[in-house]
Design an enzyme around this catalytic site. Structure first.
Site, PDB file in Angstrom:
ATOM      1  N   ASP A 162       7.388  13.799  -8.391  1.00 20.24           N
ATOM      2  CA  ASP A 162       6.418  13.674  -7.304  1.00 20.24           C
ATOM      3  C   ASP A 162       7.114  13.317  -5.994  1.00 20.24           C
ATOM      4  OD1 ASP A 162       3.997  13.858  -6.081  1.00 20.24           O
ATOM      5  OD2 ASP A 162       3.165  12.001  -6.878  1.00 20.24           O
TER       6      ASP A 162
ATOM      7  N   LEU B 124      -1.902  -2.594   2.001  1.00 20.27           N
ATOM      8  CA  LEU B 124      -1.062  -1.590   2.655  1.00 20.27           C
ATOM      9  C   LEU B 124      -1.532  -0.172   2.395  1.00 20.27           C
ATOM     10  CD1 LEU B 124       2.459  -3.103   1.823  1.00 20.27           C
ATOM     11  CD2 LEU B 124       1.214  -3.263   3.992  1.00 20.27           C
TER      12      LEU B 124
ATOM     13  N   VAL C 130      -1.928  -1.216  -3.043  1.00 19.19           N
ATOM     14  CA  VAL C 130      -0.662  -1.857  -2.706  1.00 19.19           C
ATOM     15  C   VAL C 130      -0.926  -2.953  -1.675  1.00 19.19           C
ATOM     16  CG1 VAL C 130       1.664  -1.533  -1.797  1.00 19.19           C
ATOM     17  CG2 VAL C 130       0.579   0.291  -3.125  1.00 19.19           C
TER      18      VAL C 130
ATOM     19  N   LYS D 107       2.086  -3.485  -6.279  1.00 17.08           N
ATOM     20  CA  LYS D 107       1.166  -2.445  -6.733  1.00 17.08           C
ATOM     21  C   LYS D 107       0.288  -3.036  -7.825  1.00 17.08           C
ATOM     22  CE  LYS D 107       3.456   1.992  -5.946  1.00 17.08           C
ATOM     23  NZ  LYS D 107       3.907   3.243  -6.589  1.00 17.08           N
TER      24      LYS D 107
ATOM     25  N   GLY E  91      -4.692   6.765  -6.548  1.00 19.37           N
ATOM     26  CA  GLY E  91      -5.235   6.817  -7.896  1.00 19.37           C
ATOM     27  C   GLY E  91      -4.613   5.788  -8.812  1.00 19.37           C
ATOM     28  N   PHE E  92      -3.363   5.370  -8.504  1.00 19.42           N
ATOM     29  CA  PHE E  92      -2.684   4.382  -9.337  1.00 19.42           C
ATOM     30  C   PHE E  92      -3.244   2.990  -9.117  1.00 19.42           C
ATOM     31  CE2 PHE E  92      -0.374   4.859  -5.345  1.00 19.42           C
ATOM     32  CZ  PHE E  92      -0.374   3.554  -4.881  1.00 19.42           C
ATOM     33  N   GLY E  93      -3.912   2.736  -8.004  1.00 22.04           N
ATOM     34  CA  GLY E  93      -4.389   1.412  -7.651  1.00 22.04           C
ATOM     35  C   GLY E  93      -4.110   1.124  -6.190  1.00 22.04           C
TER      36      GLY E  93
END
Length: 351
Positions: free
Chosen positions: A164, A45, A53, A67, A49-51
């Site tokens: 955020d 999807l 989805v 995630k 930066g977090f990875g």
């Protein structure tokens, strides 16, 4: 479909179980790989930066969003479990629901409810898509986001500063109810000053961007930017031709002082809106983005102002985040949609 970590279970070889969280919903790695077809490209999807989805479907037919966090998040195993165990208890119609997690070997995954209608930025910044958002829908989005943030700040078991809030973190369910997506990796407790600034250029309050100081009023500032973008159909970082201001905040303020605030309204609305209410929302937005954090209203006051017709005080000069700071402006990405270091964070603290 998911097993509970319990105190009587022996520690698994991969260390995923913990006796400290007997009610932590846990999805096995195998279960997630099956649901997402091994995190295949066709199920992807998005990525940040977090990875990445991925969309998934459990064997009982429930759709999920997974995630798959990057391996360099820097967070310990127990800290990860502590925060998931706390945030999985949060329940609000304007928050994306966290269903559980997976922690096996080097993998850390968060499992959320799946929302089919993408995010606010997909609609509001696209000429064709935003034409489907009439004023009634936009006002419901404005109010829904406000209720969700108020819940985080005041009504939940935890005191949460999102840090955020932005259009890409507002998702929609099937009936187009807005839901705030929050990533959970924050410090151990709410602090007044941090050296890890994680918000997005265009949405950052000045005290946070320049000094690392944050509070609930940091979220209020970001919320004010969201109101402005929803009304105008443009990003705060959008610089129109012939504008004296480097961003939308400054442009709105100039129009406000000239008595032309309604000029900012998205032309695709074709003037099919109640002018008094739209003008009130513009004024609320300007109150939220005032330069001095002490002058900004709380989210409780914002919700009250949206739901009532009581007189509003006059806003003071807002913060022009890019004004006279070329380094800050150059650091923003095109379109202003990415977080610094591409990290999205939420700070939590038990009450």
């Amino acid at each position: 479909m998911m097993r509970q970590l319990n105190q009587d279970s022996s520690e698994e070889e991969n260390g995923t179980q913990s006796s400290t969280h007997p009610n932590l919903p846990f999805f096995s790695f195998k279960m997630i790989m099956t649901a997402t077809r091994n995190c295949g490209h066709e199920n992807k999807l998005g990525q940040g930066g977090f990875g990445s989805v991925y969309k998934g479907c459990l064997v009982n037919g429930q759709e999920i969003a997974v995630k798959r966090l990057s391996k360099h998040s820097g967070q310990g195993k127990e800290e990860f479990k502590n925060e998931v165990a706390l945030l999985v208890k949060l329940q609000h119609r304007n928050l994306v629901r966290l269903l559980g997690c997976c922690f096996e070997k080097e993998e850390r995954m968060l499992v959320y409810e799946y929302l089919p209608n993408k995010s606010l930025d997909f609609f509001i910044f696209d000429q064709n898509q935003r034409s489907s958002l009439d004023w009634g829908i936009r006002f419901e989005i404005i109010c829904g986001i406000a209720r969700g943030v108020l819940y985080l700040h005041q009504d939940s078991r935890l005191k949460i500063i999102h840090r955020d809030l932005k259009a890409s973190n507002i998702l929609f369910d099937a009936p187009m109810n807005p839901k705030i997506m929050a990533r959970i990796f924050g410090e151990d407790e709410i602090q007044a000053i941090t050296q890890k600034v994680v918000d997005t250029f265009g949405y950052m309050a000045p005290e946070y961007a320049m000094e690392g100081r944050y509070s609930t009023k940091t979220d209020v500032f970001s919320y004010g930017v969201l109101i402005m973008e929803i009304i105008a159909g443009k990003r705060n970082t959008h610089c129109g031709t012939g504008r004296a201001s480097p961003n939308l905040i400054g442009h709105v303020w100039t129009l406000w002082t000239e008595g032309k605030a309604m000029d900012i309204v998205d032309p695709v609305l074709n003037q099919s809106y109640p002018s008094v209410m739209v003008l009130r929302c513009i004024k609320i937005e300007l109150l939220c983005v005032q330069e001095n954090a002490m002058n900004r209203p709380s989210m409780l006051e914002v919700v009250f102002m949206l739901c009532n017709e009581s007189p509003l005080c006059q806003p003071q000069k807002p913060a022009f985040l890019f004004n006279g700071n070329q380094d800050l402006q150059d650091s923003s990405t095109s379109g202003g949609g990415s977080s610094i270091n591409e990290i999205t964070e939420t700070t939590i603290s038990a009450r």
